[in-house]
Design a protein around this motif. Structure first.
Motif, PDB file in Angstrom:
ATOM      1  N   ILE A 199      40.211   1.637 -81.235  1.00  0.00           N
ATOM      2  CA  ILE A 199      39.260   1.575 -82.352  1.00  0.00           C
ATOM      3  C   ILE A 199      38.921   0.131 -82.704  1.00  0.00           C
ATOM      4  O   ILE A 199      37.741  -0.215 -82.882  1.00  0.00           O
ATOM      5  CB  ILE A 199      39.836   2.310 -83.579  1.00  0.00           C
ATOM      6  CG1 ILE A 199      40.048   3.791 -83.238  1.00  0.00           C
ATOM      7  CG2 ILE A 199      38.895   2.179 -84.773  1.00  0.00           C
ATOM      8  CD1 ILE A 199      40.993   4.502 -84.161  1.00  0.00           C
ATOM      9  N   ALA A 258      35.188   6.559 -81.185  1.00  0.00           N
ATOM     10  CA  ALA A 258      35.180   5.146 -81.591  1.00  0.00           C
ATOM     11  C   ALA A 258      33.948   4.422 -81.069  1.00  0.00           C
ATOM     12  O   ALA A 258      33.441   3.488 -81.706  1.00  0.00           O
ATOM     13  CB  ALA A 258      36.452   4.457 -81.092  1.00  0.00           C
ATOM     14  N   GLY A 278      35.411   3.059 -88.448  1.00  0.00           N
ATOM     15  CA  GLY A 278      36.601   2.605 -87.740  1.00  0.00           C
ATOM     16  C   GLY A 278      37.866   2.832 -88.543  1.00  0.00           C
ATOM     17  O   GLY A 278      38.885   3.279 -88.003  1.00  0.00           O
ATOM     18  N   LEU A 309      38.918   6.550 -88.535  1.00  0.00           N
ATOM     19  CA  LEU A 309      39.523   6.934 -87.256  1.00  0.00           C
ATOM     20  C   LEU A 309      40.913   6.317 -87.084  1.00  0.00           C
ATOM     21  O   LEU A 309      41.796   6.919 -86.464  1.00  0.00           O
ATOM     22  CB  LEU A 309      38.610   6.517 -86.098  1.00  0.00           C
ATOM     23  CG  LEU A 309      37.286   7.290 -85.984  1.00  0.00           C
ATOM     24  CD1 LEU A 309      36.405   6.680 -84.895  1.00  0.00           C
ATOM     25  CD2 LEU A 309      37.532   8.769 -85.699  1.00  0.00           C
TER      26      LEU A 309
END
Length: 425
Positions: free
Chosen positions: A96, A141, A180, A183
């Motif tokens: 990520i 991502a 980001g 995740l």
């Protein structure tokens, strides 16, 4: 005339190229309404691509190709490992963080999925990560790519909506970082559940500095681009030139992973990508003129009734439409279609066009990891050598996180607008 919009989507479902579909529908509409106006077809197609701002597209495409081939991926990955390696789900977080860095260099999701997936999926498999998790995460991502500047999607929207590309670049930073961060939180809990770790010991300060030293030149590129635009040293279009020159210097003379013989395929791929985008812009320009001439957006506003005057309901409806459209229309094409259709509606409801541009971009990039199109899924599934349906167990929570971020930026516009106001004051 709304039936022509239905015809457009019918052609898209039949897999007719989007640019041809836009031009065909526009010509059919002109023939039915006023054949004398056919003279405007070549004029509007040419006017659509005859804009200085569009020079930024081939420049950023070329810069992205140069940086992708220039050996930056492994340096960004190694640096990311020193930051989050010992944490639960450490390698997943590396994916990520690297995707965020990579997004700021190339601005494309497919390039990020291919470059990062090619290096990280085998490494995650070696460390015991479930292939279904690692391949779906790389794809999810990668969607950060078209949001964090520089972004081809935002450049295209800026040209079509007559919005400042520099402002759009600034507006895309926080939404991209939120994607980001969401995740990463998910990866942390998955890593804790399955006991996934990249390393058992925390990197020392010297190891962090060593990783930073090798990655700093790559990391400086977005700083130079965004800093130059915000400070007024150069425009967003001129920043494309800076990006290309910087990428050539880094790739050829510093990292030395690009030679003269590599330039021909890089330039050829740039030409192919750019020509497809420019032809699509020409078709979209004709479509925009046709919609405006026949007042089709106004007809849509009348058809939506009370929903068109309520920004909360309108944005909810638009989000649903765009999420569905993103499942079968590629991002660049969808921007060309939905910008002229939906922008008048959101302006009528009092939504800032800058705000809508980021909503549009985030919506459509989520489509890059949703079947049946889901191009990033196909990239990572081919690398991992597993079928796309096998990813669904881990993919659905990731898509849910991205949708939560979408709702946040939809109904809290200051997340997008405040940084722009801050830098412009």
């Amino acid at each position: 005339m709304i039936w022509l919009v239905v015809l457009l989507f019918a052609l898209i479902l039949l897999r007719i190229p989007i640019a041809f579909s836009l031009i065909f529908v526009s010509i059919i509409g002109i023939l039915f309404s006023s054949p004398d106006l056919l003279i405007n077809v070549p004029r509007n197609v040419f006017n659509g691509i005859d804009q200085f701002t569009l020079v930024a597209i081939p420049l950023f495409v070329l810069a992205g190709e140069l940086m992708t081939k220039g050996g930056i991926s492994k340096r960004l990955i190694n640096f990311s490992k020193t930051i989050v390696g010992p944490l639960p789900g450490g390698l997943a977080m590396v994916v990520i963080i690297t995707s965020v860095f990579f997004a700021a260099l190339t601005g494309t999701a497919i390039a990020a999925a291919a470059a990062i997936g090619g290096m990280m999926i085998p490494e995650m498999k070696k460390d015991g990560y479930d292939l279904r998790f690692s391949s779906s995460l790389v794809a999810s991502a990668a969607t950060i790519g078209p949001i964090i500047p520089p972004s081809i999607v935002l450049i295209l929207y800026g040209v079509m909506a007559n919005e400042s590309i520099g402002d759009l670049f600034i507006a895309g930073v926080i939404p991209g970082l939120l994607m980001g961060l969401g995740l990463m939180v998910y990866s942390y809990f998955v890593g804790k559940k399955y006991n996934y770790r990249a390393s058992e010991t925390r990197a020392s300060l010297s190891e962090v500095l060593h990783g930073f030293k090798h990655a700093v030149l790559a990391l400086m590129m977005p700083v130079i681009i965004i800093g130059g635009i915000v400070s007024g040293m150069f425009t967003a279009t001129e920043s494309g030139v800076i990006a290309v020159v910087y990428a050539v210097i880094i790739g050829m003379f510093v990292y030395r992973e690009i030679s003269l013989k590599d330039l021909k395929p890089i330039l050829l791929q740039t030409a192919k990508t750019t020509s497809a985008i420019v032809f699509l812009i020409g078709g979209a320009s004709l479509f925009i003129w046709f919609l405006s001439f026949n007042q089709i957006p106004q007809q849509l506003i009348s058809a939506l009734g009370v929903v068109a005057d309520n920004p909360i309901l309108l944005l909810l409806l638009i989000n649903v439409i765009l999420l569905l459209a993103g499942t079968f229309i590629d991002t660049i094409s969808a921007v060309s279609i939905f910008t002229p259709l939906l922008l008048p509606l959101v302006e009528q409801a009092g939504v800032d066009p800058l705000h809508f541009g980021i909503i549009l971009a985030v919506n459509l990039t989520i489509g890059m990891v949703t079947p049946p199109l889901g191009v990033c899924l196909f990239v990572t599934s081919s690398i991992a050598e597993i079928g796309v349906p096998k990813m669904f167990k881990f993919l659905f929570p990731q898509v849910a996180i991205l949708i939560v971020v979408l709702l946040v930026i939809t109904y809290i516009p200051d997340v997008i607008l405040f940084p722009v106001e801050l830098f412009n004051n």
